[in-house]
Each structure stands twice: as structure tokens, then as C-alpha cells.
Design an enzyme around this catalytic site. Structure first.
Site, mmCIF file in Angstrom:
data_model
loop_
_atom_site.group_PDB
_atom_site.id
_atom_site.type_symbol
_atom_site.label_atom_id
_atom_site.label_comp_id
_atom_site.label_asym_id
_atom_site.label_seq_id
_atom_site.Cartn_x
_atom_site.Cartn_y
_atom_site.Cartn_z
ATOM 1 N N HIS A 165 -1.759 -2.343 -5.448
ATOM 2 C CA HIS A 165 -0.807 -2.344 -4.406
ATOM 3 C C HIS A 165 0.466 -2.553 -4.519
ATOM 4 C CE1 HIS A 165 -0.136 -2.343 0.248
ATOM 5 N NE2 HIS A 165 0.917 -3.040 -0.358
ATOM 6 N N GLU A 166 0.968 -3.534 -5.333
ATOM 7 C CA GLU A 166 2.393 -4.077 -5.623
ATOM 8 C C GLU A 166 2.822 -3.202 -6.533
ATOM 9 O OE1 GLU A 166 3.830 -5.777 -3.555
ATOM 10 O OE2 GLU A 166 1.870 -6.418 -2.531
ATOM 11 N N HIS A 169 4.163 -0.149 -5.214
ATOM 12 C CA HIS A 169 5.879 -0.100 -4.485
ATOM 13 C C HIS A 169 6.654 0.057 -5.627
ATOM 14 C CE1 HIS A 169 4.457 -1.105 -0.602
ATOM 15 N NE2 HIS A 169 3.894 -2.221 -0.792
ATOM 16 N N GLU A 246 3.036 1.146 3.208
ATOM 17 C CA GLU A 246 1.866 0.457 3.097
ATOM 18 C C GLU A 246 0.553 1.252 2.882
ATOM 19 O OE1 GLU A 246 1.758 -2.714 2.432
ATOM 20 O OE2 GLU A 246 4.148 -2.487 2.427
#
Length: 452
Positions: A165-166, A169, A246
Site C-alpha cells: 500500500h505504501e 503512494h 487510499e
């Protein structure tokens, strides 16, 4: 859309952010202007006074600009500034416990698979909740921060989902937008801080003539109230900017790992456990985190920087991964096939420049498995050495030594002895013998590990 197009799109999103920020400033100028009319006892007789309006607008814009530019300049060094403000410490392999080493391994695997720099990892030791963030202006200065509670409460698959997930980003350019957001919104917060300062000076000065003016603290109280409006505006902007990002990061994490159960497991644990941070810096960086870092407040649905957990779980569960290849087992990864070793940048083929460009930041299960297979072949001395500054320098020198022409190699070593300490030269020669026995495909990933 390739990695570089994602970075360009992020810069366009920054322009949208500035538009929302400008609208918030306009609202605050009007609020301060009206408050000024009341403080000077001009309202409700006079509602429009060009001179006062220009004066108020000028002072407000200058104050917000000073606050924002100061914060943006302060954040220039990248994500490490945010991590340290939140109480994080740089995680170093030889000082990390077992949980920390697992985290470092996952970050390295994801970085090698995606073809970007290995980010520094910060551990928020005092935070017992489950949360994580990525921060930086570019992948070159990116850091990943993880709370101690994340390491304590998640298994490897779940931790892998969080790191995926990070990395989304990082790859999709969200970090730059998030740091700009921190800098710009600090200017709005500066109005509140100015009001707080004037409030503390209560009773010392008065605005206007003694018989008609009001105490300076009253104007400070008004600025605090207006600054609170700015704070709410800031939360609205963060919510508008970050919610859809997100969802994208959740989907990307599943795409990277092909394991929706890992990410779903984390989100389900967040429904029962805490994701809030105790650090006072959590307010400014709340939009960067994996989960909601703030206490629930009025208008939570409107001001929350994150979608509802139930909605995130529903979307992750609805992703169609049934037809996608499963992640290989650990045993399969330790004996990679020739086909898997021809994937990624370490492959034995001649790619076109376009293929290389399109592969940067593109993580597939095959790339991820390939990265794990390559790293599993590294001797422990090299993998740990790449994480320590002096050994990493020795690895870089060892990789540069000419292994085919002994005469050139001797000249290189002679030059090293002139410009580097003897201990570093001996370490270089020691590691060179280990590196010479490795599969050539591992050399580039080893560079990726050593560079940070």
C-alpha cells in the site's frame, strides 16, 4: 500509465490542491475582514471598506505565505523530516530485532521488484497502534514509517500488504502531493497560532482609541476562531485529496502481492484495534497514514482523510484475482526457474528503452517473486553489509573492480589505497571474492541495496 506519467499526474494534482487552498484563503480573508469591522465598531453600519479590505487581505496573504514557505523549506530534506517529527528512528539492520529485520526484508523485496530506490525505514517505537506511512518529494528521498504496533500485531502477509500500500503512494506520486499539502496547510494554521499569541498578550494593548477600541486579546480570540475555520478547511482539503488515493493504494497492494487476504486481514484488525497516534505531529500528517491517525471528531464522515474501513474491505474483497497467478511458495522462490530469472532489470535479454521505462515502478507477482528469489541467493554478509554505510561503500567498490583484466584491477586497487582507509580497501577485497562467485544477475539488485 508508466511510473514517469504517474509522477507528472501527481504534479497536476498539486495544481488542483493549490486551487482548493486559494479558495480557503479567500474564505479566511472575508472572515478576518468581517471580524475587523466588528472589532472597530464599524459593522453593521459599514459592510464595505476598500482600504480595510486591502489591508486585511495583504496581511493575511503575507502571513499564510510566510507560514507555508517556512514549512515547505523545512520539509526540503524529504520524508525523513516527517518521520523524525513523528518520533521515528531510522531502522538499521544490525540494531534491529527480528520484527524489524522482517520489515526491512519486505521493503527491500518490494523495491527490487519495482525497480526503484530502496527507501529508508523509520520505526515509530512509542506508537502501539497499527499504522504506517510513506513520505518524500520523490522516490530518491522516500521513507517508509511503521509503528511498533504494526510489527507486533501483523503477520508477514499482512505486513506485506501494508508495505505494498505504501509503495503505491511512492510509485503513484502521492508523496509529493502529501508533503505539499503539509506545507501549504501550515500557512492556514499560522493564522490560528498568531491568534493564540495575541490571546496570551491579553490586557497589554488595545486596538483603536482607548474609549472605542477593543483589547488586543479579543482580536486574537477572533483569529483563533477564524484559524479554526481554516483548520476545518484544511481537513476538508486533505479528505478531498487523499480518500481516492487510499482506494488506489489498496488496489495496488493487491496487484503487487496477489494476496487480498493479507490486506483484508489488516483492515479487519483495524476495525477492532486502534490506528490513532499519540504524536502531536499526527494532525499535520494525518492524510499520509495507512489508517486514520486522529481521534474521531464531529463530522467524521466529512473530514476523515480515509474511507470507512468497511468500504475499503468491501472493495478489496471485490477485486478479481481468481485468474491471476498465485504467489510461489518460499521453497519455489529459493529455486527460481530460468524463466523467472529473465524477468525484471536483471534478466538475460536485450530490452528496448521503452520496455525499461514502462517497467520502472511496475510490480507484478512475477517481479516480486523474482526479487525474493534473487535476495535469497545473497550471502548474509552481503545482504547485511549493504545496509551498513562502510560495508555498502566496500560493496560499491568491489562491484566496480575489473574482474577480467588483472592489470586494470591492480591499478584500481592501488588508487583505492591512496584515497581510502586501509580497512575499507581490505573490506573491498574481501567482499570482491564473494561477489565474483554470485550470479551476474544479482549485481544490479545488490547496487540497489547498497545505494541508500
Amino acid at each position: 500509465m508508466n511510473f514517469f506519467e504517474h509522477q507528472d499526474r501527481a504534479r497536476q494534482n498539486t495544481q488542483q490542491l493549490i486551487g482548493l487552498f486559494s479558495l480557503s484563503i479567500a474564505v479566511m480573508i472575508m472572515a478576518i475582514y468581517i471580524a475587523t469591522l466588528f472589532l472597530f465598531r464599524m459593522a453593521p453600519r459599514v459592510w464595505w471598506h476598500p482600504g480595510i479590505f486591502i489591508y486585511v487581505a495583504g496581511i493575511t496573504i503575507i502571513a499564510i505565505a510566510v507560514g507555508s514557505l517556512y514549512k515547505i523549506a523545512y520539509l526540503r530534506e524529504g520524508g525523513s523530516v516527517i518521520a523524525e517529527e513523528l518520533g521515528g528512528r531510522l531502522l538499521i539492520a544490525d540494531m534491529a530485532d527480528e520484527q524489524g529485520r522482517i520489515l526491512l526484508n519486505i521493503v527491500e523485496e518490494m523495491a527490487i521488484a519495482s525497480g526503484i530506490c530502496v527507501p529508508e525505514v523509520y520505526l515509530l517505537e512509542r506508537e502501539t497502534s497499527i499504522n504506517a506511512f510513506a513520505a518524500g518529494f520523490s522516490p530518491n528521498d522516500a521513507v517508509i514509517g511503521v509503528t511498533r504496533g504494526t510489527l507486533q500485531h501483523l503477520n508477514r502477509d499482512e505486513l506485506q500488504g501494508v508495505i505494498g500500500h505504501e509503495f503505491s503512494h511512492i510509485i503513484n506520486g502521492d508523496m509529493r502531493l502529501n508533503l505539499r499539502l503539509v506545507g501549504l496547510l501550515h500557512g492556514i494554521l499560522f493564522i490560528y497560532l498568531t491568534g493564540e499569541l495575541l490571546w496570551r498578550l491579553r490586557g497589554t494593548f488595545r486596538l483603536g482609541k482607548e474609549d472605542k477600541g477593543l483589547p488586543l486579546w479579543a482580536f486574537g480570540l477572533a483569529l483563533m476562531a477564524i484559524g479554526s475555520i481554516g483548520l476545518l478547511s484544511g481537513r476538508l482539503i486533505k479528505a478531498a485529496v487523499s480518500r481516492q488515493r487510499e482506494f488506489l493504494a489498496d488496489a495496488s497492494a493487491v496487484q503487487f502481492t496477489r494476496n487480498p487476504n493479507g490486506l483484508t486481514g489488516v483492515l479487519e484488525k483495524l476495525q477492532k484495534m486502534d490506528s490513532r497516534l499519540i504524536s502531536p505531529g499526527a494532525e499535520a500528517a494525518s492524510h499520509m497514514f495507512f489508517g486514520n491517525a486522529l481521534n474521531p471528531s464531529f463530522g467524521e464522515n466529512m473530514f476523515s482523510t480515509h474511507p470507512a474501513l468497511a468500504e475499503r474491505i468491501r472493495r478489496v474483497g471485490g477485486l478479481n484475482v481468481s485468474n491471476l497467478p498465485a504467489m510461489p511458495s518460499r521453497n519455489q522462490m529459493r529455486s527460481p526457474s530460468q524463466e523467472s530469472l529473465t524477468m525484471g532489470f536483471a534478466g538475460g535479454f536485450s530490452p528496448t528503452p521503452e520496455q525499461i521505462v514502462n517497467q520502472v515502478g511496475s510490480v507484478t507477482p512475477e517481479h516480486f517473486a523474482h526479487a525474493q528469489a534473487l535476495l535469497s541467493q545473497l550471502p548474509e554478509s552481503l545482504r547485511l553489509g549493504a545496509r551498513e554505510q562502510e560495508s555498502a561503500m566496500a560493496i560499491a567498490f568491489a562491484l566496480a573492480l575489473d574482474t577480467e583484466n588483472i592489470e586494470i584491477q591492480e591499478r584500481q586497487i592501488a588508487w583505492l589505497r591512496e584515497v581510502q582507509p586501509a580497512e575499507l580497501v581490505e573490506k573491498t577485497l574481501e567482499l570482491s571474492s564473494e561477489i565474483s562467485q554470485l550470479d551476474p544477475k544479482i549485481r544490479l539488485p545488490l547496487v540497489d541495496l547498497a545505494v541508500p
